[in-house]
Enzyme design. Structure first.
Site, PDB file in Angstrom:
ATOM      1  N   SER A 110      -9.016   6.341   4.400  1.00 22.39           N
ATOM      2  CA  SER A 110     -10.245   5.607   4.152  1.00 22.39           C
ATOM      3  C   SER A 110     -10.991   5.418   5.463  1.00 22.39           C
ATOM      4  O   SER A 110     -10.502   5.789   6.527  1.00 22.39           O
ATOM      5  CB  SER A 110      -9.928   4.247   3.546  1.00 22.39           C
ATOM      6  OG  SER A 110      -9.414   3.407   4.559  1.00 22.39           O
ATOM      7  N   LYS A 111     -12.152   4.835   5.353  1.00 23.11           N
ATOM      8  CA  LYS A 111     -13.007   4.612   6.507  1.00 23.11           C
ATOM      9  C   LYS A 111     -12.244   3.899   7.635  1.00 23.11           C
ATOM     10  O   LYS A 111     -12.523   4.120   8.814  1.00 23.11           O
ATOM     11  CB  LYS A 111     -14.193   3.757   6.022  1.00 23.11           C
ATOM     12  CG  LYS A 111     -15.413   3.778   6.868  1.00 23.11           C
ATOM     13  CD  LYS A 111     -16.220   5.059   6.748  1.00 23.11           C
ATOM     14  CE  LYS A 111     -17.077   5.216   7.983  1.00 23.11           C
ATOM     15  NZ  LYS A 111     -17.020   6.432   8.686  1.00 23.11           N
ATOM     16  N   ARG A 112     -11.277   3.053   7.247  1.00 22.94           N
ATOM     17  CA  ARG A 112     -10.539   2.298   8.269  1.00 22.94           C
ATOM     18  C   ARG A 112      -9.729   3.214   9.192  1.00 22.94           C
ATOM     19  O   ARG A 112      -9.391   2.847  10.303  1.00 22.94           O
ATOM     20  CB  ARG A 112      -9.602   1.289   7.606  1.00 22.94           C
ATOM     21  CG  ARG A 112     -10.177  -0.116   7.566  1.00 22.94           C
ATOM     22  CD  ARG A 112      -9.318  -0.993   6.715  1.00 22.94           C
ATOM     23  NE  ARG A 112      -9.371  -0.533   5.329  1.00 22.94           N
ATOM     24  CZ  ARG A 112      -8.335  -0.482   4.514  1.00 22.94           C
ATOM     25  NH1 ARG A 112      -7.151  -0.824   4.930  1.00 22.94           N
ATOM     26  NH2 ARG A 112      -8.473  -0.078   3.271  1.00 22.94           N
ATOM     27  N   ASP A 113      -9.404   4.397   8.705  1.00 18.65           N
ATOM     28  CA  ASP A 113      -8.600   5.314   9.512  1.00 18.65           C
ATOM     29  C   ASP A 113      -9.444   6.092  10.500  1.00 18.65           C
ATOM     30  O   ASP A 113      -8.983   7.034  11.124  1.00 18.65           O
ATOM     31  CB  ASP A 113      -7.868   6.308   8.603  1.00 18.65           C
ATOM     32  CG  ASP A 113      -7.000   5.596   7.600  1.00 18.65           C
ATOM     33  OD1 ASP A 113      -6.223   4.740   8.041  1.00 18.65           O
ATOM     34  OD2 ASP A 113      -7.122   5.880   6.395  1.00 18.65           O
ATOM     35  N   GLY A 114     -10.710   5.721  10.614  1.00 20.03           N
ATOM     36  CA  GLY A 114     -11.566   6.443  11.540  1.00 20.03           C
ATOM     37  C   GLY A 114     -12.595   7.209  10.749  1.00 20.03           C
ATOM     38  O   GLY A 114     -12.977   6.795   9.658  1.00 20.03           O
TER      39      GLY A 114
END
Ligand code: GLU
Length: 485
Positions: free
Chosen positions: A252-256
């Site tokens: 997801s976006k949190r992973d970069g």
């Protein structure tokens, strides 16, 4: 049979890595089989779709070098290729389905549907439509119309049917039609839903293989039922696995960065991104790690696409990108690097002079081996440009306290002044001469000079730093250091 495949993005945002992989696998599959690859835009979600996203997706595909032979931009006999421009066609088929009794008008309101949903949930059942409008009489229908209710069209799901999908990646997957409530195929505003429009388009565009992300597997039985109701041949399906982060969760976006454009902005090379994405789920038979597009076209096969999830490991992408960076000549990299230097305020004018171009070329040569992606060149500029240096840290400052330092730096300054030109060969020669003339170990010359010029004990090759800084900056930095010791 000629292979016909498609990539059918919904233009609701930029092209993500997962979408790019679907596009790439379709492209490679078609290319390997001499087939046709179609780009279709699925923009029936009117609120979330935009032409801007469509443009972004297309640009990202172009950047990656993924080409299509039919569809948006390319044209073709099966157009239009944007779903909102095909409403008449869907309507035709909706009428056929209604007439044949495979679909019916549903007048339920949002509130009624929500009530039914909540009831099923409170009974611990899967929320689904229980078919209230399936059996409306003509009279009841008329009443609803009179009340001003706008009908949606629902597909009548046959009871007790096993839907078997022979997925080319996942093998046999079974679904029970009883778990699927009658679903809407055309909303009350006349816009078809994804599950419906996708089938009509895939039929009319002669799609032979549907290659897409695993998240669509659960939609597939709904689509298969429509093919069957229309008496159309069901294409082969290949659902490619999810992409997980290195912790095993869905990326997801949190992973970069998840959008392809982010990688473009960071200065990853398109061939590296393609190579990396190709290996997200596809494993070639040998040990080969680096594949150009042409090789991928020859090597790719769906049989070698794995059922298990793919893992997005940025280190792997960096490794692949570093490989392609090294493969390119310094001269070729200039155009790729310039935008990042401009971001730092360097070379602001549109046309770069020959001297500056040479400087950039040499700069790339000096840092290429040290970076994963081109945005990182920004961190190296301070070594090579400008008259100012960072203050040395304590350890570095201590080195400059040694007794021999003033004579080393003085001699270095003298030699720099008379060097012509001060290129990296000359710089190497100067450092060697100082060691010899002052009978010092190489290290005792290199280290103080490095600290004197950069304030740091480590960094890129010193001779390249000296050459790229040029006489003036070298002398300015040297004077600053000497005034401090
Ligand atoms: N429009 C769908 C999406 O973007 C396409 C799914 C499909 O390939 O059928 O997810």
């Amino acid at each position: 049979m000629t292979v016909r495949v498609r990539f059918a993005p919904s233009p609701t945002g930029p092209l993500h890595i997962g979408g790019a992989r679907s596009a790439l696998f379709n492209y490679l599959f078609a290319a390997g089989k001499g087939g046709t690859f179609i780009l279709r835009i699925e923009d029936t979600d009117l609120e979330r779709s935009s032409r801007e996203s469509e443009k972004d997706i297309i640009e990202a595909l172009h950047w990656l070098g993924i080409q299509w032979n039919e569809g948006i931009e390319a044209g073709g006999v099966n157009g239009p290729y944007r779903q909102t421009e095909r409403l008449k066609t869907y309507e035709e088929y909706t009428n056929k389905l209604l007439q044949a009794g495979h679909a019916y008008l549903c007048y339920c309101t949002e509130e009624e549907l929500e009530r039914e949903r909540q009831e099923l949930i409170s009974r611990g059942e899967t929320p689904r439509y229980l078919g209230k409008c399936r059996t409306l009489t003509a009279q009841e229908r008329e009443m609803c119309e009179k009340e001003g209710r706008k009908p949606a069209v629902r597909f009548k799901v046959p009871n007790g049917q096993q839907i078997v999908i022979n997925d080319l990646v996942r093998g046999k997957v079974n679904f029970d039609s009883d778990g699927i409530g009658d679903y809407i195929i055309v909303k009350s505003d006349g816009i078809p839903t994804y599950n419906y429009a996708v089938v009509i388009d895939d039929v009319l565009m002669g799609i032979t293989h549907v290659i897409r992300g695993e998240e669509h597997l659960s939609n597939t039985p709904r689509q298969v039922l429509i093919y069957q109701a229309l008496g159309m041949k069901v294409p082969d399906f290949a659902h490619i696995s999810l992409i997980l982060n290195t912790e095993g969760r869905k990326m997801s976006k949190r992973d970069g960065d998840t959008a392809v454009i982010d990688y473009f902005k960071k200065g990853y090379l398109p061939q590296a991104v393609v190579n990396f994405i190709a290996l997200l789920g596809w494993s070639p038979s040998g040990e080969q790690e680096f594949f150009g597009m042409k090789e991928l076209e020859q090597e790719f096969s769906l049989e070698k696409v794995s059922k298990s999830p793919a893992v997005f490991d940025i280190n792997k992408l960096n490794h692949v990108n570093a490989h392609y960076l090294k493969e390119m000549t310094d001269t070729d990299l200039v155009e790729f690097v310039l935008p990042f230097l401009k971001e730092k305020g360097l070379f602001p004018s549109e046309k770069i002079s020959d001297t500056d171009r040479q400087w950039v070329t040499d700069f790339i040569g000096a840092v290429k081996e040290k970076i994963n992606c081109l945005v990182e060149v920004k961190e190296y500029i301070h070594y090579f440009r400008g008259a100012e240096i960072d203050l040395p840290d304590e350890e570095a400052a201590a080195i400059l306290k040694a007794e021999t330092i003033p004579s080393v730096l003085e001699l270095f300054g003298k030699k720099v002044m008379i060097a012509d030109p001060l290129d990296s060969a000359a710089a190497k020669q100067i450092l060697k001469e100082i060691a010899k003339e002052l009978t010092l170990k190489g290290k005792d010359v290199f280290m103080p000079v490095r600290i004197a010029l950069t304030g740091q004990m480590h960094g890129p090759d010193l001779d390249r730093i000296i050459a790229l800084l040029g006489k003036e900056n070298v002398m300015a930095r040297l004077r600053q250091t000497i005034s401090r010791i």
